[in-house]
Structure formats: C-alpha cells, structure tokens
Scaffold this motif. Structure first.
Motif, PDB file in Angstrom:
ATOM      1  N   UNK A 321       0.823  -1.213   0.000  1.00  0.00           N
ATOM      2  CA  UNK A 321       0.000   0.000   0.000  1.00  0.00           C
ATOM      3  C   UNK A 321       0.859   1.266   0.000  1.00  0.00           C
ATOM      4  N   UNK A 322       1.925   1.252   0.776  1.00  0.00           N
ATOM      5  CA  UNK A 322       2.798   2.430   0.824  1.00  0.00           C
ATOM      6  C   UNK A 322       3.514   2.638  -0.508  1.00  0.00           C
ATOM      7  N   UNK A 323       3.918   1.542  -1.175  1.00  0.00           N
ATOM      8  CA  UNK A 323       4.573   1.676  -2.474  1.00  0.00           C
ATOM      9  C   UNK A 323       3.614   2.223  -3.527  1.00  0.00           C
ATOM     10  N   UNK A 324       2.368   1.751  -3.514  1.00  0.00           N
ATOM     11  CA  UNK A 324       1.373   2.291  -4.442  1.00  0.00           C
ATOM     12  C   UNK A 324       1.163   3.782  -4.217  1.00  0.00           C
ATOM     13  N   UNK A 325       1.010   4.171  -2.954  1.00  0.00           N
ATOM     14  CA  UNK A 325       0.791   5.586  -2.643  1.00  0.00           C
ATOM     15  C   UNK A 325       1.998   6.426  -3.054  1.00  0.00           C
TER      16      UNK A 325
END
Length: 403
Positions: A321-325
């Motif tokens: 999720x952090x990489x997508x954001x």
C-alpha cells in the motif's frame, strides 16, 4: 534486403521457434530410444538390462542424462514459445497430430527416467496457455487480501500435495512467461520505432529533402525564428569585429574587408540554418514512419498486449500500500504537480525544435492549462473506479501521505 522483409523474416523466425525447439527435443529423445533399442533390448539403461561393465554403463548413463536434460530444456522452450508466439490455434494447425505424437514420446521418456509411471501422460501433454484477466475487472464482496489469504491457506493445508505443487509450478511458469513476453514486447516497442526512424531518415528521407533544398536554394529559413536567430548571430559577429578593433586586438579593417568578412559569415550562417531546416523536415517524415511502425506493432500484437496488461496488473496491484501511494504521488507531482508546467514547457520547446516549428507561446500556455488537468482527472477516476475497490487501504495510505 528491405526493412519490411527484415521484420517479416524476424516474425516468421519467432513463429517457427516453438517447432524448432520441439524438433530438437524430439531428436534427442530418438537418440535415447536408439540407445535403449541397440544396447538394452528396449529397456531402461540399468544393470538389469544388459551385461555391460560398470564403466560402459556409466558412459551410457551420462549420455542418457545429457540428452534427457537437453530435451527438457527444449520442451520448456517449446511450451513458453507456443503459449505466446504468433502461431495459429492448435485446432487449426495442420501438424497438430504430429506435434502431439512427438510430445507423447518426449513425455514418455522424461517420465520413464524420473521413476514416474508413463501411463498418466494426459496432464503432461497440455501446453500451458494461461488466461490473463485484469485484476481491475475482478471484484468481490470481501476484500481481495482476505480472500487471497484464505486461498493460500487452503492450498498449504490441501492433502492433495502433488496437485498443489503442480498448481504452484504452473503459476510460477505463467508468471515467468508473462514477464518474458512483457519485457520483450516493451523492448521491441522501443527498438523497432527507433530503428525505423534512423533507417528511413538516413537512407531515404534526408537525401531526398537535401536534394530538394539544393534545388531550391532561395528557401534559406524554414521559419521566421530561424531567420531572426540568423540575423542576431550575424549582428553579434559584426559587433564583435567592431569591439576587437576598439580594443586593439584586431587591426582596423577597411569597409571592403569588413564587408567581405560579413559576407563569408553570412554564407556560413545560411548553410547552417539551411541544414537545420533540412534536418527538421527529415525528422517530420521519419517520425511519421516511426508512428506507423508503432501502430502496426500495436495492431499485430493483441495477444502480447493482453499479456502485458496482465503483467502490469500483477506488478501494480502486487505492490504494498505504501509503495502504491508513493508511486501515485511521484507521478502526479511530476506530470500534474505544482512544478510540472516548467517541465511541460521544456518538452514542448524540444518538440518544436525537433520538428522545426516556430515556438507558439499561446499554444504552450493553452496546452499546459488543459493537458495536466485532463491527466489529473483520469488519475482520480482510476483511483475512484478501480483502486478504491481493489485496494482501499492503498487509497487511504495515499490520502494520508498526500495531506
């Protein structure tokens, strides 16, 4: 050889690649079969099948293993190429029966020396043809991560371990094939248009445009900006001569000498800007050829595009999720962020220079005022329409990081 023939020959070579790999695997298996027939009475190579000495048996054993390993490698190559190469459907293949017979023989001997009963060959004869479906089109009531976890636990505790291992192996092969096809497609999508641009420009377009320019020497400047730049350059040269005379670094010139130097410089500037205009015109036609090659690749590579789409879904939706954001914020700041207008100005200036077009400030301002807004709207729609359903936690992380 003409460039279209090179492309057709390359595509034909790729289309025949799986059958070449299958034929090489088949020939290796025929050698194994011949060894068994000539020396072991059509039985496996072992002590029980002959009266050969230990050294002779070791020799035959090494030969069998070498040919079997080679056949396995070529069989894997056949399966990978067959799944994604530009060939006809198996039902329409006139050599389908011959292909199946060769596969049966190959699988028989591979399983024979693995200690597996060669009676159950149906599962091994199926060429892997994975179906790729976009994750953006898959929705469910429960969160995707929850369903994925349950499915993984079910596979881990499944008592049918062999079937589970086969599924994991097929999934790995499918992932590997998708990565291979995607990387190959992206490279071809870059290399072929670039090669088309360079070859058509250097060998066809530029000589024609240069010949036209030689026959029309009265056309010195492609646009008014080139003309103004040439005048400013000539004026700067004249002022430099005058400055050098005042500073004493150059002897004082007569009017005739100064006029002669200015004439030589003017001719030099004229040739420079004429070549610049010729190069810009050649770029226009070469870019059109590259665009045609690019479109033809997209039109003739629908299967590859489906594989690439599935591969990109796996990569994007498989990120944390952090990489997508992080990626969303990075892309939005680069293309539609506060500082993006400066980057778009540079891009538009370089495009105009490449094509020999005069810079139009009004068009640049209008483009910068509308195009990034359109991109931002498309991105927000994608987040709302797809990402919010597939990974709501990534959207929440994106909003928290963006605040």
């Amino acid at each position: 050889m003409q460039f279209p023939n090179v492309i057709n020959n390359t595509r034909q070579w790729l289309a025949n690649k799986p059958y070449r790999a299958l034929e090489e695997a088949y020939q290796s298996i025929l050698i194994v079969k011949a060894i068994e027939s000539d020396h072991f009475n059509n039985k496996k190579v072992s002590h029980n099948s002959s009266n050969y000495s230990e050294s002779v048996l070791r020799y035959f054993d090494k030969e069998i293993k070498r040919h079997l390993n080679f056949a396995q490698v070529r069989l894997n190559e056949f399966q990978m190429s067959k799944a994604f190469s530009k060939i006809n459907n198996a039902k329409q293949d006139p050599d389908n029966y011959e292909v199946l017979e060769k596969l049966k023989l190959i699988d028989y001997y591979l399983l024979r020396y693995r200690g597996i009963s060669p009676l159950n060959l149906n599962t091994s004869l199926t060429v892997i043809k994975p179906k790729f479906e976009s994750k953006a089109n898959q929705t469910s009531v429960l969160p995707r991560s929850f369903l994925t976890t349950l499915k993984r636990l079910k596979q881990q505790i499944d008592p049918q371990s062999e079937q589970t291992e086969e599924q994991v192996l097929n999934k790995f092969r499918s992932s590997r094939y998708k990565a291979y096809i995607s990387v190959r497609f992206f490279l071809l999508l870059i290399i072929i248009p670039l090669l088309t641009h360079q070859i058509t420009k250097q060998f066809f377009i530029y000589p024609l445009v240069e010949r036209y320019s030689v026959n029309h020497e009265e056309v010195l400047f492609l646009n008014y900006e080139y003309e103004e730049e040439a005048f400013r350059e000539l004026q700067t040269y004249e002022e430099r001569l005058h400055f050098q005379e005042l500073m004493g670094t150059r002897s004082k010139l007569s009017e005739e000498q100064k006029e002669e130097l200015l004439e030589i410089k003017a001719q030099e500037i004229a040739r420079e800007y004429q070549n610049k205009g010729t190069n810009a015109l050649a770029n226009v036609f070469a870019d059109l050829c590259s665009l045609i090659a690019f479109i033809l690749m997209l039109v003739t590579s629908k299967k590859d595009i489906a594989v690439v789409k599935s591969f990109m879904d796996d990569v994007v939706y498989g990120l944390s999720d952090s990489a997508k954001a992080f990626l969303i914020i990075l892309l939005t700041d680069i293309f539609v962020g506060y500082h993006s207008p400066h980057g778009w100005e540079i891009v538009l200036e370089r495009i105009a220079e490449h094509l020999g077009l005069p810079e139009n400030r009004e068009f640049n301002y209008l483009f910068i005022a509308t195009f990034p807004v359109i991109l931002d709207t498309i991105l927000k729609y994608w987040i709302f329409r797809y990402l919010n359903r597939i990974s709501p936690s990534a959207v929440a992380t994106y909003r928290n990081m963006n605040e």
